[in-house]
Design an enzyme around this catalytic site. Structure first.
Site, mmCIF file in Angstrom:
data_model
loop_
_atom_site.group_PDB
_atom_site.id
_atom_site.type_symbol
_atom_site.label_atom_id
_atom_site.label_comp_id
_atom_site.label_asym_id
_atom_site.label_seq_id
_atom_site.Cartn_x
_atom_site.Cartn_y
_atom_site.Cartn_z
ATOM 1 N N HIS A 176 65.639 50.016 30.198
ATOM 2 C CA HIS A 176 66.072 49.842 28.810
ATOM 3 C C HIS A 176 66.531 48.406 28.577
ATOM 4 C CE1 HIS A 176 68.194 51.078 25.029
ATOM 5 N NE2 HIS A 176 69.032 50.118 25.393
ATOM 6 N N GLU A 177 67.343 47.880 29.485
ATOM 7 C CA GLU A 177 67.855 46.515 29.330
ATOM 8 C C GLU A 177 66.741 45.484 29.519
ATOM 9 O OE1 GLU A 177 70.604 46.185 28.030
ATOM 10 O OE2 GLU A 177 71.390 48.196 28.353
ATOM 11 N N GLU B 110 67.387 49.692 19.427
ATOM 12 C CA GLU B 110 67.730 50.625 20.499
ATOM 13 C C GLU B 110 66.607 51.641 20.699
ATOM 14 O OE1 GLU B 110 70.253 50.597 22.720
ATOM 15 O OE2 GLU B 110 70.604 48.628 21.797
ATOM 16 N N HIS C 211 64.915 45.230 26.346
ATOM 17 C CA HIS C 211 65.615 44.380 25.374
ATOM 18 C C HIS C 211 65.223 42.911 25.579
ATOM 19 C CE1 HIS C 211 68.188 46.846 22.947
ATOM 20 N NE2 HIS C 211 68.890 47.343 23.958
#
Length: 292
Positions: free
Chosen positions: A146-147, A225, A150
């Site tokens: 997830h990071e 997100e 980003h």
């Protein structure tokens, strides 16, 4: 609600400081003429002030994040967990087509992680000690993905640009409206933006307009997100990301990340929706299951 309000007020405080600097050095006077407001000059000044603070914050984001969280960058792994973290992030970074981020661990009891940095190839991915202790490796892998997503999506740069645009219009509109109000109060006399009443009006307007503009920034933050969750599903697997979110929904603990970094963390929620940087976890899980 307290956390997000403080996050927003941090940005407003920076604008307030810049407004005082502009006032003290008389820069405001160049945006007025005998004919009234010099809109071109005012817009240029607003853009310089609005984007200036945002880009400075972006350029020093990694250094500030390490200092504020006490994050320790893993350079030479000292145990199997650290070795696994480095190899997992390296594999995911290659899969996402970005340079290897720095990987760090910071001491905090809650399950959380964040990514920051000035570019896709110069980033930092950090996880809390609480996340490593309370999540399985499959769940941690999904959070890391997830990071990394980003970073690959360029979210730090995009947020900076958006905040710069928002700041520009807040500064610009506050001065235009402030001039109109100041002249109305003073009997429609000419104003060059130098009066104390004008200055006070501008400060109040920047606060009000800044709070309203933050709704736009937070809406974008919530959208990204969902995009990062989808990226995690591609890099680590949909089931792993759903499991990680489900684990977070059981209670990730009090968010101890500094206010300026919280919007870049995995954990969020508990705040009023319009001012929330993260959508509700159940909505994120539903989006993943729907394949969005």
């Amino acid at each position: 609600m307290r956390r997000i309000v403080l996050f927003i007020l941090t940005n407003l405080a920076v604008m307030a400081l810049l407004t005082i600097v502009v006032k003290v050095f008389g820069i405001d006077t160049y945006t007025y003429s005998k004919a009234g407001i010099n809109f071109k000059g005012l817009l240029v000044m607003s853009a310089v002030l609005g984007f200036g603070g945002s880009f400075v914050s972006l350029l020093i984001s990694k250094m500030v994040a390490k200092w504020q969280t006490g994050a320790r960058v893993i350079e030479n792994p000292s145990n199997p967990t650290e070795s696994w973290l480095l190899s997992t992030v390296r594999r995911q970074a290659e899969g996402a087509g970005i340079g290897m981020p720095e990987v760090a661990i910071y001491d905090a009891p809650e399950m959380n992680a964040f990514a920051t940095g000035p570019s896709r190839n110069n980033a930092l991915v950090a996880v809390s000690s609480g996340l490593l202790q309370q999540m399985s490796r499959e769940e941690v892998e999904a959070v890391l993905a997830h990071e990394v997503s980003h970073v690959a999506n360029g979210d730090m740069v995009t947020m900076t640009l958006l905040q710069g645009v928002v700041n520009t219009f807040v500064i610009f509109l506050a001065r235009v409206i402030g001039t109109v109000v100041d002249r109305a109060i003073s009997g429609n006399r000419e104003s060059n933006g130098g009066g104390i009443a004008y200055f006070a009006i501008v400060m109040v307007l920047q606060l009000v307009l800044g709070l309203l503009a933050s709704i736009v920034v937070m809406a974008f933050s919530r959208w990204r997100e969902f995009r990062a969750d989808a990226g995690s599903a591609r890099l680590a697997g949909k089931d792993k990301m759903i499991a990680a979110l489900g684990r977070l929904s059981q209670g990730h603990g009090e968010n101890t990340l500094p206010k300026a970094i919280q919007a870049f963390g995995i954990a969020g929620g508990g705040m009023r929706k319009l001012f929330s940087s993260h959508p509700p976890i159940e909505e994120r899980i539903a989006a993943l299951r729907a394949g969005q």
